[in-house]
Design an enzyme around this catalytic site. Structure first.
Site, short mmCIF file in Angstrom:
data_model
loop_
_atom_site.label_atom_id
_atom_site.label_comp_id
_atom_site.label_asym_id
_atom_site.label_seq_id
_atom_site.Cartn_x
_atom_site.Cartn_y
_atom_site.Cartn_z
N CYS A 79 3.13 -12.33 -16.21
CA CYS A 79 1.76 -12.83 -16.20
C CYS A 79 1.16 -12.75 -17.60
CB CYS A 79 0.92 -12.03 -15.21
SG CYS A 79 -0.82 -12.52 -15.19
N GLN A 307 -1.50 -6.86 6.82
CA GLN A 307 -0.71 -6.49 5.66
C GLN A 307 -0.85 -7.54 4.57
OE1 GLN A 307 0.49 -3.71 5.18
NE2 GLN A 307 1.17 -2.76 7.08
N GLU A 357 -6.51 2.69 19.00
CA GLU A 357 -7.16 2.31 17.74
C GLU A 357 -8.56 2.88 17.71
OE1 GLU A 357 -8.55 1.00 14.40
OE2 GLU A 357 -6.43 0.72 14.87
N ASP A 413 0.93 4.39 12.45
CA ASP A 413 0.68 3.57 11.26
C ASP A 413 -0.76 3.79 10.80
OD1 ASP A 413 0.77 1.68 9.24
OD2 ASP A 413 0.51 -0.03 10.58
N CYS A 460 0.98 4.35 4.05
CA CYS A 460 0.56 3.70 2.81
C CYS A 460 0.15 4.73 1.76
CB CYS A 460 -0.57 2.70 3.07
SG CYS A 460 -2.04 3.42 3.82
#
Length: 506
Positions: A79, A307, A357, A413, A460
């Site tokens: 880049c 994602q 959740e 997750d 993550c």
């Protein structure tokens, strides 16, 4: 340390030998007295000169000024906006390092975190999950700034170590069609009456639609709305959404009209004319992504969590389910299930699935996704019984854990904060079942409750994964069977990973 000091003594004055790379993509070197120097732009095994801009008693931060011996892993950045120069984009940190070496650095970070923070060592290291190194970023938050002195609008990421917006004309980690929109978007925002009150454009790409969420701090004029519509006509993949206040205010610029009631025609209609009449307007159609290996299509809103890298997500879901190895007779719980990214694929394999959740709104959406997909799954494959619940997963207790029932396997997750409360509740139940003078009492109904035999943990944040792994291994009766990295964000320092925990035989 002796080897490092002896090496440094042989170097010309002011040179530094770079020994490793930290997770912020800084080269790590030592001065002859042992002081650590973190060097931006330097790579392992290079000999460099550097300009120190920050000093502490036992470490320094510096920027490379000259490379005397170059690493074989150094590559030309892809880049033009990457670098250490003034105005450089801060979106990527590792473009100067070969992508294979980037993965190796992230693997080392994961293993170091597991050992140093959790005192856990995986029995097996998984092969890294990799995908395209460029054009992968299907979600992004682009800052917008009208610069009076330049008389132009900037759209892009922030400059490195700055709140200023980088003067970006292209971005190679964005999909090519989005990178090509940067300059047209700059011209569009400059033309708006509201150019000084539009601070952000959030990007969310689906399989066929590119959603752009325009944050505007003041109402848009009719002229501005017309310009947004004209932009969508010129770029048919674009679907405009508007956000006047918080995320809950996000809505389509032009919501679809309700379907018209069927009419009885006296004369037959030409098929071509009918197709022309039914052609969708620019940017129309649902925003979704697919998991074709499972026959799943996931609708989502542009502000939903999905994602960033859909190519890696497909491989991630495949690997997670292979490791989970759900059988037709088993019950599985998917913790932090979101929209059902893992839940729905698991439902093609397990007898029963429970998705949990924290957000009630996401639970409603995941139920809708389940119902839509149940009618669409391919012949010969079906979605088995699936339930969704809303629960604050950062306040889990052994009692709540027992309430959710026995599951053969778990998929976890969590966000960056990890799943500490969940792991702690599991550890407390294990302690209570083991007994002993300091063991807490078993909660009501726990006499027949059993822990999952296998946990697949998608993370993550390697630090919170390591913390939770320490609880699972040292206090909950598990061993870490597998661990490995997932290169979800090439050229950045972000580490995505996966670990598998198996219950030790009693």
């Amino acid at each position: 340390m002796t080897d490092t000091l002896s090496q440094n003594k042989t170097l010309p004055e002011g040179w530094l030998e770079v020994e490793s790379l930290d997770i912020d993509a800084q080269g790590v070197a030592h001065r002859p007295d042992g002081k650590v120097v973190f060097i931006e732009g330097a790579l392992p095994f290079e000999q460099v000169s550097a300009n120190v801009y920050r000093k502490k008693s036992n470490w320094e931060q510096a920027t490379v000024t000259q490379i005397h011996r170059e690493s074989s892993q150094r590559v030309r950045p892809g880049c033009p906006h990457f670098g250490l120069h003034a105005g450089a984009c801060g979106g990527c940190k590792m473009q100067h390092l070969h992508v294979g070496a980037q993965v190796a650095v992230k693997q080392r970070v994961l293993e170091d975190n597991l050992w140093h923070l959790g005192k856990v060592k995986a029995d097996n290291i998984l092969r890294p999950v990799e995908g395209p190194a460029w054009g992968y970023r299907y979600r992004a938050r682009l800052s917008v700034r009208y610069v009076h002195k330049k008389g132009e609008v900037l759209v892009g990421f922030h400059e490195r170590k700055s709140s200023y917006v980088a003067d970006m004309k292209v971005c190679h980690v964005l999909p090519p069609h989005v990178s090509a929109l940067l300059m047209p978007l700059r011209a569009l925002i400059f033309s708006l009456d509201a150019r000084e009150t539009c601070p952000q454009i959030e990007l969310a790409c689906g399989d066929a639609v590119t959603a752009l969420v325009l944050r505007h701090l003041a109402p848009l004029s009719a002229g501005d709305l017309a310009k947004l519509r004209a932009f969508a006509v010129a770029h048919p993949e674009v679907q405009w959404w508007l956000q006047p206040k918080g995320p809950e205010t996000v809505q389509l610029l032009d919501p679809p009209a309700p379907p018209a009631p069927p009419t009885v025609r006296a004369e037959p209609v030409d098929a071509h004319q009918q197709a022309q009449g039914e052609r969708l307007s620019p940017g129309a159609g649902p925003l979704n992504y697919s998991l074709p290996e499972f026959g799943i299509t996931m609708p989502f809103k542009p502000t939903d969590f999905t994602q960033v890298n859909p190519h890696i997500n497909r491989v991630l879901v495949l690997r997670a389910l292979r490791l989970l190895d759900a059988q037709r007779h088993e019950r599985v719980i998917d913790w932090f299930c979101g929209l059902g990214n893992f839940t729905l694929p698991i439902a093609t394999q397990a007898r029963e699935v429970l998705g949990i959740e924290g957000s009630e709104a996401l639970v409603v959406r995941s139920r809708e996704n389940y119902d839509k997909n149940k009618a669409l799954v391919p012949v010969g494959r079906s979605l088995f019984a699936t339930e969704f619940k809303a629960r604050n997963l950062f306040e889990m207790t052994p009692h709540l854990l027992v309430q959710d029932g026995v599951a053969d396997k778990w998929l976890v997750d969590p966000p960056r904060e990890g799943a500490f409360a969940l792991a702690k509740a599991l550890a407390e139940l294990h302690h209570a079942r083991q007994g002993g003078p300091d063991a807490p009492p078993l909660p009501e109904g726990a006499q027949h409750w059993t822990p999952p035999r296998r946990i697949v943990y998608v993370s993550c944040n390697p630090a919170t994964l390591a913390r939770d792994a320490g609880l699972l291994v040292h206090q909950a009766g598990y061993r870490c069977s597998f661990a490995g990295v997932v290169n979800m964000f090439p050229h950045t320092a972000h580490v995505e990973s996966m670990a598998v925990f198996d219950l030790e035989a009693v």
